[in-house]
Scaffold this motif. Structure first.
Motif, mmCIF file in Angstrom:
data_model
loop_
_atom_site.group_PDB
_atom_site.id
_atom_site.type_symbol
_atom_site.label_atom_id
_atom_site.label_comp_id
_atom_site.label_asym_id
_atom_site.label_seq_id
_atom_site.Cartn_x
_atom_site.Cartn_y
_atom_site.Cartn_z
ATOM 1 N N ASN A 176 0.798 -1.081 -0.012
ATOM 2 C CA ASN A 176 0.049 -0.063 -0.105
ATOM 3 C C ASN A 176 0.901 1.242 -0.011
ATOM 4 N N LEU A 177 2.033 1.161 0.688
ATOM 5 C CA LEU A 177 3.029 2.450 0.812
ATOM 6 C C LEU A 177 3.551 2.439 -0.598
ATOM 7 N N ASP A 178 3.790 1.171 -1.332
ATOM 8 C CA ASP A 178 4.727 1.582 -2.465
ATOM 9 C C ASP A 178 3.500 2.231 -3.605
ATOM 10 N N GLN A 179 2.393 1.794 -3.353
ATOM 11 C CA GLN A 179 1.583 2.366 -4.505
ATOM 12 C C GLN A 179 1.400 3.955 -4.126
ATOM 13 N N HIS A 180 1.248 4.384 -2.604
ATOM 14 C CA HIS A 180 1.099 5.697 -2.471
ATOM 15 C C HIS A 180 2.282 6.289 -2.867
ATOM 16 N N LEU A 181 3.799 5.985 -2.733
ATOM 17 C CA LEU A 181 4.751 6.553 -3.278
ATOM 18 C C LEU A 181 4.619 7.023 -4.412
ATOM 19 N N ARG A 182 3.881 6.218 -5.287
ATOM 20 C CA ARG A 182 3.886 6.459 -6.884
ATOM 21 C C ARG A 182 3.141 8.058 -7.111
ATOM 22 N N LYS A 183 2.362 8.161 -6.249
ATOM 23 C CA LYS A 183 1.775 9.650 -6.326
ATOM 24 C C LYS A 183 3.134 10.559 -6.178
ATOM 25 N N HIS A 184 3.917 10.606 -5.349
ATOM 26 C CA HIS A 184 4.717 11.588 -5.150
ATOM 27 C C HIS A 184 5.861 11.547 -6.358
ATOM 28 N N SER A 185 6.218 10.295 -6.703
ATOM 29 C CA SER A 185 7.348 10.193 -7.829
ATOM 30 C C SER A 185 6.748 10.485 -9.250
ATOM 31 N N GLY A 186 5.323 10.001 -9.487
ATOM 32 C CA GLY A 186 4.833 10.059 -10.806
ATOM 33 C C GLY A 186 5.155 8.779 -11.526
ATOM 34 N N GLU A 187 5.935 7.900 -10.721
ATOM 35 C CA GLU A 187 6.016 6.516 -11.647
ATOM 36 C C GLU A 187 4.862 5.937 -11.849
ATOM 37 N N LYS A 188 4.960 5.419 -13.288
ATOM 38 C CA LYS A 188 3.800 4.733 -13.648
ATOM 39 C C LYS A 188 4.300 3.215 -14.497
ATOM 40 N N PRO A 189 4.574 2.135 -13.563
ATOM 41 C CA PRO A 189 5.201 1.087 -14.113
ATOM 42 C C PRO A 189 4.512 0.023 -14.754
ATOM 43 N N TYR A 190 3.102 0.320 -15.042
ATOM 44 C CA TYR A 190 2.337 -0.781 -15.611
ATOM 45 C C TYR A 190 1.781 -0.233 -16.877
ATOM 46 N N MET A 191 2.095 -0.911 -18.087
ATOM 47 C CA MET A 191 1.518 -0.398 -19.356
ATOM 48 C C MET A 191 0.753 -1.310 -20.100
ATOM 49 N N LEU A 197 -0.935 2.855 -22.716
ATOM 50 C CA LEU A 197 -1.384 3.667 -21.707
ATOM 51 C C LEU A 197 -0.590 2.967 -20.434
ATOM 52 N N ARG A 198 -0.124 4.142 -19.490
ATOM 53 C CA ARG A 198 0.542 3.379 -18.381
ATOM 54 C C ARG A 198 -0.031 4.167 -17.134
ATOM 55 N N THR A 199 -0.215 3.304 -16.150
ATOM 56 C CA THR A 199 -0.689 3.358 -14.818
ATOM 57 C C THR A 199 0.219 3.215 -13.656
ATOM 58 N N ALA A 200 -0.033 3.999 -12.528
ATOM 59 C CA ALA A 200 0.472 3.566 -11.347
ATOM 60 C C ALA A 200 0.378 2.301 -10.423
ATOM 61 N N GLN A 201 -0.964 1.763 -10.706
ATOM 62 C CA GLN A 201 -1.487 0.781 -10.003
ATOM 63 C C GLN A 201 -2.048 -0.440 -10.998
ATOM 64 N N LYS A 202 -1.546 -1.846 -10.555
ATOM 65 C CA LYS A 202 -1.877 -2.638 -11.397
ATOM 66 C C LYS A 202 -3.278 -3.031 -11.437
ATOM 67 N N SER A 203 -4.353 -2.694 -10.492
ATOM 68 C CA SER A 203 -5.547 -2.831 -10.523
ATOM 69 C C SER A 203 -5.978 -1.716 -11.631
ATOM 70 N N THR A 204 -5.571 -0.368 -11.833
ATOM 71 C CA THR A 204 -5.898 0.506 -12.751
ATOM 72 C C THR A 204 -5.976 0.086 -13.997
ATOM 73 N N LEU A 205 -4.597 -0.776 -14.315
ATOM 74 C CA LEU A 205 -4.332 -1.382 -15.685
ATOM 75 C C LEU A 205 -5.308 -2.539 -15.959
#
Length: 240
Positions: A176-191, A197-205
């Motif tokens: 949960n913390l790892d997912q939250h930290l992507r809000k600060h970093s802007g990282e979107k590892p799921y494509m 399209l790239r997303t920050a969370q696997k569930s969104t993808l």
């Protein structure tokens, strides 16, 4: 293996290990992100490979380096891709699979694969056995793994040990913390492999992918939808 500043051995995917040196250094604690710093060297032990050793001599040198690291507390093996550091070469080799995508451990009852043998054992216990020996004394929740029970207990105690270092967010579980930290970093590892399209969370993808597959089908016409709610609304047009 490649030599960096301070003589730290570095492993990269699909590259030969040819030489290494190591120095005693103060290192930060090893964590899941693999980031650790190297400070001032205090004393050094040099192990060099002139390029003619046998496999046996390689093993002896690596064993010597591992034993030295255990006594000094340093983490001489470093990933050249992300900076992850560890005490043992075997641990680094396992870590490298997170970059190469290799998952050599395969479940013989389903298509699950894993990087580590221990992960496969946990999967088998959780998914392919009915036994759930770990029980919650508060609500009766049962699980096959002690780790999952420990996580569950936080729902009763309110404990949130994983803290964000950039805001006041805290979480019961590390992911949960790892997912939250992507809000600060802007990282979107799921494509998305269909449209990019790239997303920050696997569930969104996963939700997005349904716009391509439209898994919810009407049994009365050829209509299909990405979301069940859309299908439910469509069905009312048949029933009136």
């Amino acid at each position: 293996m490649h030599l960096l500043e301070h003589g730290t051995p570095v492993l990269r995917p699909s590259r030969k290990t040819i030489s290494w040196k190591t120095s005693r250094a103060e290192t930060d604690s090893e964590d899941q992100t693999g980031t650790a710093g190297v400070n001032r060297p205090e004393e050094s032990v040099t192990l060099e490979d002139p390029g003619t050793e046998t496999n046996e001599s390689h093993s002896v040198l690596e064993s010597t380096l591992d034993q030295h690291a255990k006594h000094t507390g340093e983490k001489p093996y470093m990933c050249g891709e992300c900076g992850y550091r560890t005490v043992q070469k075997s641990t680094l080799s396992q870590h490298m699979r997170t970059h190469t995508g290799e998952k050599p451990h395969k479940c013989n009852q389903c298509d699950y694969t894993s990087v580590r043998k221990s992960s496969l054992a946990r999967h088998h216990l959780a998914k392919h056995t009915a036994e759930k020996p770990y029980k919650c004394g508060e609500c009766g929740y049962g699980t096959a793994q002690m780790y999952h029970l420990s996580q569950h207990m936080r729902t009763h105690t309110g404990e949130k040990p994983y803290k964000c270092d950039q805001c006041d967010y805290s979480a019961t579980q590390k992911w949960n913390l790892d997912q939250h930290l992507r809000k600060h970093s802007g990282e979107k590892p799921y494509m998305c492999g269909e449209c990019g399209l790239r997303t920050a969370q696997k569930s969104t993808l996963s939700t997005h992918m349904r716009t391509h597959t439209k898994p919810y089908k009407c049994d009365q016409c050829d209509y299909s939808a990405a979301q069940k709610s859309s299908l439910d609304y469509h069905l009312t047009q048949h029933t009136g």
